[in-house]
Each structure stands twice: as C-alpha cells, then as structure tokens.
Design an enzyme around this catalytic site. Structure first.
Site, PDB file in Angstrom:
ATOM      1  N   TYR A  12       0.790  -1.324  -0.157  1.00 52.42           N
ATOM      2  CA  TYR A  12       0.072   0.035   0.072  1.00 52.42           C
ATOM      3  C   TYR A  12       0.809   1.342  -0.141  1.00 52.42           C
ATOM      4  O   TYR A  12       0.353   2.116  -0.643  1.00 52.42           O
ATOM      5  CB  TYR A  12      -0.802  -0.049   1.188  1.00 52.42           C
ATOM      6  CG  TYR A  12      -2.210  -0.735   1.045  1.00 52.42           C
ATOM      7  CD1 TYR A  12      -2.275  -2.229   0.750  1.00 52.42           C
ATOM      8  CD2 TYR A  12      -3.201   0.098   1.342  1.00 52.42           C
ATOM      9  CE1 TYR A  12      -3.555  -2.549   0.665  1.00 52.42           C
ATOM     10  CE2 TYR A  12      -4.541  -0.601   1.247  1.00 52.42           C
ATOM     11  CZ  TYR A  12      -4.692  -1.964   0.817  1.00 52.42           C
ATOM     12  OH  TYR A  12      -5.832  -2.493   0.794  1.00 52.42           O
ATOM     13  N   LYS A  15       3.072 -15.187   2.515  1.00 53.68           N
ATOM     14  CA  LYS A  15       3.181 -16.113   1.317  1.00 53.68           C
ATOM     15  C   LYS A  15       4.909 -16.246   1.013  1.00 53.68           C
ATOM     16  O   LYS A  15       5.410 -15.876   0.411  1.00 53.68           O
ATOM     17  CB  LYS A  15       2.796 -15.297   0.144  1.00 53.68           C
ATOM     18  CG  LYS A  15       2.842 -16.049  -1.105  1.00 53.68           C
ATOM     19  CD  LYS A  15       1.797 -17.035  -1.211  1.00 53.68           C
ATOM     20  CE  LYS A  15       1.675 -17.719  -2.588  1.00 53.68           C
ATOM     21  NZ  LYS A  15       0.789 -18.777  -2.709  1.00 53.68           N
ATOM     22  N   ASP A  49      -3.110 -18.166   0.621  1.00 53.87           N
ATOM     23  CA  ASP A  49      -4.137 -19.060  -0.279  1.00 53.87           C
ATOM     24  C   ASP A  49      -4.585 -20.183   0.509  1.00 53.87           C
ATOM     25  O   ASP A  49      -5.865 -20.066   0.769  1.00 53.87           O
ATOM     26  CB  ASP A  49      -3.292 -19.467  -1.363  1.00 53.87           C
ATOM     27  CG  ASP A  49      -2.077 -20.285  -1.298  1.00 53.87           C
ATOM     28  OD1 ASP A  49      -1.677 -20.240  -0.002  1.00 53.87           O
ATOM     29  OD2 ASP A  49      -1.526 -21.102  -2.174  1.00 53.87           O
ATOM     30  N   ASP A  84      -6.172  -6.890   4.501  1.00 53.00           N
ATOM     31  CA  ASP A  84      -7.495  -6.305   3.740  1.00 53.00           C
ATOM     32  C   ASP A  84      -8.415  -7.255   3.113  1.00 53.00           C
ATOM     33  O   ASP A  84      -9.655  -7.360   3.296  1.00 53.00           O
ATOM     34  CB  ASP A  84      -6.939  -5.347   2.601  1.00 53.00           C
ATOM     35  CG  ASP A  84      -7.995  -4.625   1.805  1.00 53.00           C
ATOM     36  OD1 ASP A  84      -8.949  -4.163   2.566  1.00 53.00           O
ATOM     37  OD2 ASP A  84      -8.151  -4.522   0.555  1.00 53.00           O
ATOM     38  N   ASP A 110     -12.051  -8.995   4.822  1.00 52.94           N
ATOM     39  CA  ASP A 110     -13.641  -8.957   3.941  1.00 52.94           C
ATOM     40  C   ASP A 110     -14.134 -10.488   4.095  1.00 52.94           C
ATOM     41  O   ASP A 110     -15.260 -10.725   4.232  1.00 52.94           O
ATOM     42  CB  ASP A 110     -13.430  -8.710   2.587  1.00 52.94           C
ATOM     43  CG  ASP A 110     -13.553  -7.130   2.481  1.00 52.94           C
ATOM     44  OD1 ASP A 110     -13.269  -6.204   3.432  1.00 52.94           O
ATOM     45  OD2 ASP A 110     -14.099  -6.690   1.488  1.00 52.94           O
TER      46      ASP A 110
HETATM   47  C1  IPM Z   1     -10.220  -1.015   4.201  1.00 56.18           C
HETATM   48  C2  IPM Z   1     -10.479  -0.368   2.895  1.00 56.18           C
HETATM   49  C3  IPM Z   1      -9.393   0.287   2.424  1.00 56.18           C
HETATM   50  C4  IPM Z   1      -8.221  -0.554   2.471  1.00 56.18           C
HETATM   51  C5  IPM Z   1      -9.515   1.226   1.099  1.00 56.18           C
HETATM   52  C6  IPM Z   1     -10.896   1.732   0.956  1.00 56.18           C
HETATM   53  C7  IPM Z   1      -8.223   2.008   0.811  1.00 56.18           C
HETATM   54  O1  IPM Z   1     -10.677  -1.682   2.007  1.00 56.18           O
HETATM   55  O2  IPM Z   1     -10.338  -0.228   5.147  1.00 56.18           O
HETATM   56  O3  IPM Z   1     -10.189  -2.371   4.144  1.00 56.18           O
HETATM   57  O4  IPM Z   1      -7.885  -1.140   1.348  1.00 56.18           O
HETATM   58  O5  IPM Z   1      -7.490  -0.536   3.603  1.00 56.18           O
HETATM   59 MG    MG Z   2     -10.846  -3.504   2.443  1.00 55.75          MG
END
Ligand code: IPM
Ligand code: MG
Length: 355
Positions: free
Chosen positions: A142, A189, A221, A245, A249
C-alpha cells in the site's frame, strides 16, 4: 471524563452511519456522565468537492488534536476518474500513515441471532465463532513506491517491510492473543515473497517472548480456504497490509454481513481511529438503508481502546446484542420473521438500549 472526537463522515453512506454512531456515543455520555466534544471535518470525495484535495491539512490537524477519530467511509463513482494521487482513498491511507496507525484490529464475531445470515453450513459455523484479524496498516504494498510507464503499458507497486515494522505488529498480536484464546496464526506467502520470509522469521523471533501463546503459520491462499473450511481453528490472525485487507472481508462474511464489522486502528499510545470495515456503498447513500452496526461497534472499540472505558464499551455491545435479540434487523442481515429497520431507526433502537 472528556471525550474529544474528530468526526469524519466521508462519502456515500458515511454520513448516514456516522450520524447514528454519534447519537449512540451521546447516549453513552449521558448515561455514564461523560462530556462529549466533537469536531466534524471533511475527507475523501467530500473534501475533493470542497477543497480540491482528499485530505486537507485542517482535517489532519483536527484529527491530531482529538483523542480519537470516528470515520465513516470514503470514495464513490463520482471521484473514480480523478488522478490517482487525489483519489478519495488517499484520505484514508493518508490518515493512517500520518497518524502512525500501524495496528488494525478487525474482530469478526458471529452473533448467534445472525446464524441464518452466515452463508456457511450449520456444522461449520458451530457455536461462538470469534476471530480477531490483526492487520499491519502502514507498510507493505500500500505504501511502497509505485508508478507507471509513460506509455501506460506497464506499472509497478513495491512491497517492502522492515524488521521493526513486523516486530511491533507481531507484539500486538501476541498481546491480544494472551487476553483471548492464546493462539496466533501468522499469514504470509513465504514460499514466494521475500517480505513474507522476513515476516515469518521476525514473527518467530518475537514469539520467543510469548511462549505461552501458540503460533502457527499459513500461506495466504491456504488461510483463505481454511477460513471457510474450518473457521474455528483461528483465534488471532496476524498478517500484512494487503493480505489483511482481503482476509478481513472474507472473515466478515462469515459473521453474516460486512455491515457488522468494526475496526480500530491504533499505535502505541491510546490514540486511535475507528471505522467500519465496509466501504461507502454509494448506491444506497442517503436512502436510510445502510446498517449502522459496524460503526456503532467501532464506537465500542473506541471506548475500550482509547478511553479505557470497558463498562461503557460493554454497554454498547450489549445494546447491539439486545437489539438483535429483539429481532431488529437492517436489510443486509434481514431474514423472515424479523423486523426490518432503516439506518436511523436501528441507531435509535440501539441508543435506547444503552444503560
Ligand atoms: C479497508 C478498505 C481500504 C483498504 C480502502 C478503501 C483503501 O478496503 O479499510 O479495508 O484497502 O485498506
Ligand atoms: Mg478493505
């Protein structure tokens, strides 16, 4: 106690959910006799519209002055075509980096009332699913050097980590595991990436100070597969920025909806930034449809981590639990036989349950 909060609603549903989280925080302050001082500032697309840049100095200063930051979400199609250095996401990344918030905590907790919202089979879900993702937040790909060739035919993003960067986040993960179920799974990884080999060796070295905590390693993975195959094997997941990240999710969906997951972004002192892990959902912005629970639970994390107010934090978590127990749902977690509420009604229902 005086709670000085910089409020950054951001874009899309950000203002909708932050409004509810602030009203819950007001209620907590009333009930527990604290003074709430808020300063609301712009970031993301909202700041681009007003000032031409996603993270104005005045916004950063307000955040620095506060004890904690409450953030909604940034971004939306309206700003998708602005040049990359001015994208709304730059505000979020800029805040994390400028404020030194290297430690991102993303608890994935499945409420028993939401089992039917979880897409996994009942025998896999089991009871009491509770995972803490500890994501490194200010390093890795990032924030590495990035660029593209003039002809637009090639591009690159560099992923880099230093030993101290890995050490401090590994320490956080072990400390947290100690207060939970004593197990850290470090995800990397290392079969491919040099940064991951550094990550793994450094984590092993830090582990020597925490031998009461169990440590294992998974490739990313495999970890993403294991999360849906047998999520109960995880207690604390420690990982670098981009893997965290993605995995957070995935972990959120196990809990029924991404609309339920809060986060805390911390550094070594008590300062922190608190935000839901979901995005700005521009398609439902301003429509009273978004689930404010992730943001409200982020307020609970703020009370606990920045202010050390654990009774107050517990009262927020209990209010969310009670609202779910009373069958109240937003659209993302709705199932037959429950009561569908909009953003504002859910916020008020939770505020009314603070005691
Ligand atoms: C998160 C989001 C952010 C990230 C984006 C919006 C930059 O997806 O906080 O998980 O990738 O960190
Ligand atoms: Mg995110």
């Amino acid at each position: 106690m005086e709670l000085r909060i910089a409020v950054v609603p951001g874009d899309g549903i950000g203002p909708d959910i932050v409004r509810e989280a602030v009203s819950v925080l007001k209620k907590v302050c009333e009930v527990f006799n604290h003074t709430l001082v808020t300063e609301t500032v712009l970031a993301g697309g909202a700041a681009i519209d007003e000032y031409g840049i996603p993270l104005p100095e005045s916004t950063l200063d307000a955040c620095k002055r506060a004890d904690a930051v409450l953030l909604g979400a940034v971004g939306g199609p309206k700003w998708d075509n602005v040049e990359s250095s001015k994208r709304p996401e730059k505000a979020l990344l800029g805040l994390r980096s400028a404020l030194g918030l290297f430690c991102n905590l993303r608890p994935a907790l499945l409420y028993k009332q939401l089992k039917s919202a979880c897409p996994l089979r009942a025998d896999i879900i089991g009871e009491g699913l509770d995972i803490m993702v500890v994501r490194e937040l200010t390093g890795g790909i990032y924030f590495g050097e990035k660029g593209k060739s003039e002809d637009g035919e090639s591009a690159y993003d560099i992923m880099a980590y230093s030993k101290p960067e890995v050490e401090r986040i590994a320490r956080k993960a072990f400390e947290i595991a100690r207060k939970r179920n004593g197990k850290v799974t470090s995800v990397d990884k290392a079969n491919v990436l040099e940064t991951s080999r550094l990550w793994r060796a450094t984590t092993e070295a830090v582990h020597k100070e925490y031998e009461d905590v169990e440590l294992n390693h998974l490739y990313v993975d495999n970890a993403s597969m294991q999360l849906v195959r047998n999520p109960h094997q995880f207690d604390v997941i420690l990982t670098e920025n981009m893997f965290g990240d993605i995995l957070s999710d995935e972990a959120s969906m196990i809990t029924g909806s991404i609309g339920m997951l809060p986060s805390a972004s911390l550094r070594e002192d008590s300062f922190g930034m608190y935000e839901p892990i979901h995005g700005s959902a521009p398609d439902i912005a301003g429509m009273d449809k978004a689930n404010p629970i992730a943001t409200i639970l982020s307020v609970a994390m703020m009370l606990r981590y920045t202010f050390g107010l654990s009774d107050e934090a517990a009262s927020v978590e209990k209010a969310v639990y009670d609202a779910l127990e009373d069958g109240l749902r937003c659209a993302d977690i709705y199932s037959e036989g429950t009561t569908l509420l909009g953003t504002a009604a859910m916020g008020s229902a939770i505020a009314a349950r603070i005691r």
